[in-house]
Design an enzyme around this catalytic site. Structure first.
Site, short mmCIF file in Angstrom:
data_model
loop_
_atom_site.label_atom_id
_atom_site.label_comp_id
_atom_site.label_asym_id
_atom_site.label_seq_id
_atom_site.Cartn_x
_atom_site.Cartn_y
_atom_site.Cartn_z
N ARG A 170 47.09 28.35 29.49
CA ARG A 170 47.29 29.78 29.74
C ARG A 170 47.47 30.14 31.22
O ARG A 170 47.93 31.24 31.51
CB ARG A 170 46.10 30.57 29.18
CG ARG A 170 45.98 30.48 27.66
CD ARG A 170 44.87 31.35 27.13
NE ARG A 170 43.55 30.88 27.51
CZ ARG A 170 42.87 29.95 26.84
NH1 ARG A 170 43.40 29.40 25.76
NH2 ARG A 170 41.67 29.56 27.23
N GLU A 209 66.44 8.38 38.70
CA GLU A 209 67.48 7.73 39.49
C GLU A 209 68.78 8.54 39.48
O GLU A 209 69.44 8.74 40.51
CB GLU A 209 67.75 6.33 38.94
CG GLU A 209 66.53 5.42 38.97
CD GLU A 209 65.68 5.47 37.71
OE1 GLU A 209 64.99 4.47 37.42
OE2 GLU A 209 65.71 6.50 37.01
N ASP A 236 33.96 28.96 17.20
CA ASP A 236 34.47 29.52 18.46
C ASP A 236 35.86 30.14 18.37
O ASP A 236 36.26 30.86 19.28
CB ASP A 236 34.50 28.43 19.54
CG ASP A 236 33.12 27.83 19.81
OD1 ASP A 236 32.14 28.57 19.66
OD2 ASP A 236 33.06 26.65 20.16
N GLY A 238 30.16 11.98 19.54
CA GLY A 238 29.35 10.80 19.25
C GLY A 238 30.18 9.69 18.62
O GLY A 238 30.01 8.51 18.96
#
Length: 360
Positions: free
Chosen positions: A211, A54, A204, A300
């Protein structure tokens, strides 16, 4: 209410998206100032502690030489009614001479929740609500944090046609193509935290950062590693890169100095299997939206505890065989105990398919 009211409100919702990647923990808000059927001011909330939508819309109108006396303000969310880092927007609108305010939803925050509308009415401003589902969708993470005490939970997964996320030896680069991997950057950019497990970190070495150049303005998400025994390598990317990372470990485990000496790394002594407690903690940190990018055991647990609100599933047109690692570890003994979801969107991303699902 007229059709033009609805269209101006929809435009304020669209404008609010400009602050999507930068305004958390505040909600994204857009505001249009309209006089004689013409938009004379536009504003959105960009950064916490700076001008709200606003205030920015009023300032924009004035810099364009427009008089806002008697104008209408269309706002995607009810104006705030309390003084925080900035003045109450309801008071600011009234003081500026705005004659009418139309909002797309009420703010669920207990310090607002209708108080902004009452403040406007008390000041002689005609305050009206024209509820829009698009406005609710816009701030669902904020609403979740305020009303449920936990963020909106999104799960991201990438799997083959036969439901595999990695080969039996752990190799998973790359299941999906480059377009799908670029698409993931959007979901990371809008996430306040990304949650993963220590096994994924070890296997990993992900950075879990944003990125793509188009999201340069986005704040990097907090990386959260569920790591009961503090096995996260000290040279892991999400430890060594200086960004914010939270290691969640069992209370009785001593955290290695090699982890805590890195800038940006903090630790939380709490059972990493207690996902509800973790989500409450992230809400207290101001996280509106969080995303799980994790292995089958954690996913899970998310499914079993019914904690997910949205699932972004990338499916590659390939098969990975019987020995591959499955998407979710879940004990299902009968068709009656299966877990179902509703597909709300299907889209081709390069050669892959993206499904967006919601729980039934």
């Amino acid at each position: 209410m007229t059709e033009s009211d609805r269209l101006f409100l929809l435009a304020s919702v669209e404008l609010a998206e400009a602050g999507r990647y930068t305004c958390a923990p505040n909600p994204t808000v857009g505001c249009l100032i309209v006089a004689h059927g013409q938009i004379i001011g536009r504003g959105y909330h960009a950064y916490t502690g700076q001008g709200h939508a606003e205030v920015n819309a009023l300032a924009h109108a004035r810099t364009q030489g427009h008089d806002v006396q008697g104008a209408t303000a269309y706002i995607s969310l009810e104006p705030c009614a309390f003084v925080g880092r900035t003045p109450a927007c309801a008071t600011t609108l009234a003081a500026a001479g705005i004659a009418r305010v139309v909002v797309a939803m009420l703010d669920p925050h207990p310090q607002v929740s209708g108080a902004g509308m009452k403040m406007l009415d008390a000041a002689g401003v005609n305050a009206e609500l024209l509820a829009l589902d698009q406005a609710k969708h816009l701030v669902r993470g904020y609403v979740s944090r305020i009303t449920r005490g936990r963020p909106w939970v999104r799960v991201k997964s990438a799997s083959s046609l036969d439901g595999a996320i990695a080969l039996s030896n752990g190799e998973s680069r790359w299941i999906t193509g480059a377009p799908a991997r670029r698409d993931v950057q959007y979901w990371r950019a809008r996430s306040d935290a990304i949650i993963t497990g220590v096994n994924s970190v070890i296997a990993d070495d992900p950075a879990l950062t944003v990125r793509e150049p188009e999201y340069d303005q986005a704040k990097q998400p907090l990386r959260v590693v569920l790591d009961g025994h503090c096995r996260t390598p000290a040279d892991a990317k999400l430890v060594a890169d200086g960004g914010d990372t939270l290691i969640v470990h069992n209370p009785e485990v001593q955290v290695p100095t090699a982890l805590t000496c890195h800038r940006g790394v903090s630790c939380l002594a709490q059972d990493p299997r207690d996902l509800q407690a973790l989500l409450r903690h992230l809400a207290q940190l101001g996280c509106n939206e969080v995303m799980f990018e994790a292995g089958s055991t954690i996913l899970g647990s998310v499914v079993e505890s019914a904690l997910w609100d949205e699932w972004v599933s990338y499916i590659a047109p390939k098969w990975m065989g019987d020995d591959a690692q499955g998407l979710v570890k879940l004990n299902v003994s009968s068709m009656q105990s299966t877990v179902s979801a509703r597909v709300v969107e299907r889209m081709a991303i390069g050669q892959d398919t993206r499904l967006i699902l919601e729980p039934l």
